[in-house]
Design an enzyme around this catalytic site. Sequence first.
Site, short mmCIF file in Angstrom:
data_model
loop_
_atom_site.label_atom_id
_atom_site.label_comp_id
_atom_site.label_asym_id
_atom_site.label_seq_id
_atom_site.Cartn_x
_atom_site.Cartn_y
_atom_site.Cartn_z
N ASP A 10 65.62 31.88 46.16
CA ASP A 10 65.44 32.41 47.51
C ASP A 10 65.66 33.92 47.49
O ASP A 10 66.75 34.40 47.16
CB ASP A 10 66.45 31.74 48.46
CG ASP A 10 66.14 32.00 49.92
OD1 ASP A 10 65.13 32.66 50.20
OD2 ASP A 10 66.92 31.54 50.77
N ASP A 100 59.08 33.35 50.67
CA ASP A 100 60.15 33.95 49.88
C ASP A 100 61.08 32.94 49.21
O ASP A 100 62.17 33.31 48.77
CB ASP A 100 60.97 34.91 50.74
CG ASP A 100 61.61 34.22 51.94
OD1 ASP A 100 61.27 33.05 52.20
OD2 ASP A 100 62.45 34.85 52.62
N GLU A 101 60.68 31.68 49.13
CA GLU A 101 61.56 30.71 48.46
C GLU A 101 60.76 29.56 47.88
O GLU A 101 59.67 29.24 48.34
CB GLU A 101 62.62 30.17 49.42
CG GLU A 101 62.07 29.40 50.60
CD GLU A 101 63.16 28.81 51.48
OE1 GLU A 101 64.14 28.26 50.94
OE2 GLU A 101 63.02 28.89 52.72
#
Length: 394
Positions: A10, A100-101
Amino acid sequence: MTEGTVLHADLDAFYASVEQRDDPALRGRPVIVGGGVVLAASYEAKARGVRTAMGGRQALQVCPDAIVVPARFNAYTEASRAVFDVFHDTTPLVEGISIDEAFLEVGGLRRIRGAPSTIATQLRADVRDRVGLPISVGVARTKYLAKVASAVSKPEGMLVVPVEQELTFLHALPVERLWGVGKVTSAKLREARLTTVGDVAEMFEGELVQLLGPGAGRHLHALAHNRDPRPVQTGKRRGSMGAQHAMGRGDHSPADLDLVLLTLVDRVTRRMRAAGRTGSTVTIRLRFGDFTRSTSSHTLARPTAHTVTVLEVARQLLASRAGVIKDKGITLVGVSVGSLDDQPAQLALPLDVTSGAELDDAIDAVRDKFGSTALRRAVQLGRSDPVAAPHLPD
């Protein structure tokens, strides 16, 4: 100690970190991305009390020296792609969760890459060296616990939860660490004197069902015992795309609401066209002044990514809630298009809407070349972009 093989990676304060990476003058400074509503905040700003979705004025009150920068979604997309290249170079088993993860399964790499913790350490170094961004990684046996571990390790950390110690680790955490526990559920649990995950784990499933209902009760009972059989899935595509805008309290005219709706729909349909996807279910989500919520949907006869088509449906759905909005006020508007497919857009409509696919294509081309603010619709002229949050969680 036995290590789990699921990694949850993350990126830390993603949008703000990209801004600090690209502008050295912002490094170590409190940075806010987005003006009207905080889209992202650097950890320096978070330490001063700034939070995502906070109103811009409130954010500057708690952190007067914050540097506010406009969102650059093209830069964030490019950075995300570079990070996911690192993920795929690490393991072929990557399940993207958002921009984003992602979850990574590394169980088959022990002989060639080492233990999961070794792989996670190298992954963090590769993201930093190749993309220049900080990232936190959790390592555990299940996806749920790996995600919890990465959150606990932030910022820019790594946490390995050994299989033999997973319940000891999990049960010491506050109940808010359980997926699905928001303000309302948290209040119910704490009112029942359940403050830790361990407290929840000690409850019988039937007791939780009685307290929270069958869905939430069974879900939280399973998570409290770290029962999460979901594997890391590759090739999984999003089922919907959406955007939302927190408007804050106060009066909002019909013209203000329509501008917000247009901006949200414009952003969502542009993302759909860029991804080559169409959808048939238009949904609006509203939060009223008394914190109650409403969700309403309409399914089209054919999938589309046409801005005007989606906008007309969204307008009709919003109009159906006009009475409630007048009585209670409104603090959040969200729009999403679901049932996504890779079919080409169909222009035949169940509504009286003229075709404008050529206009959509022209607008997209100009914005791709000159930036998202280079071309605006007439109703947007002379008015700042009211929307600061580009993504509505699915």
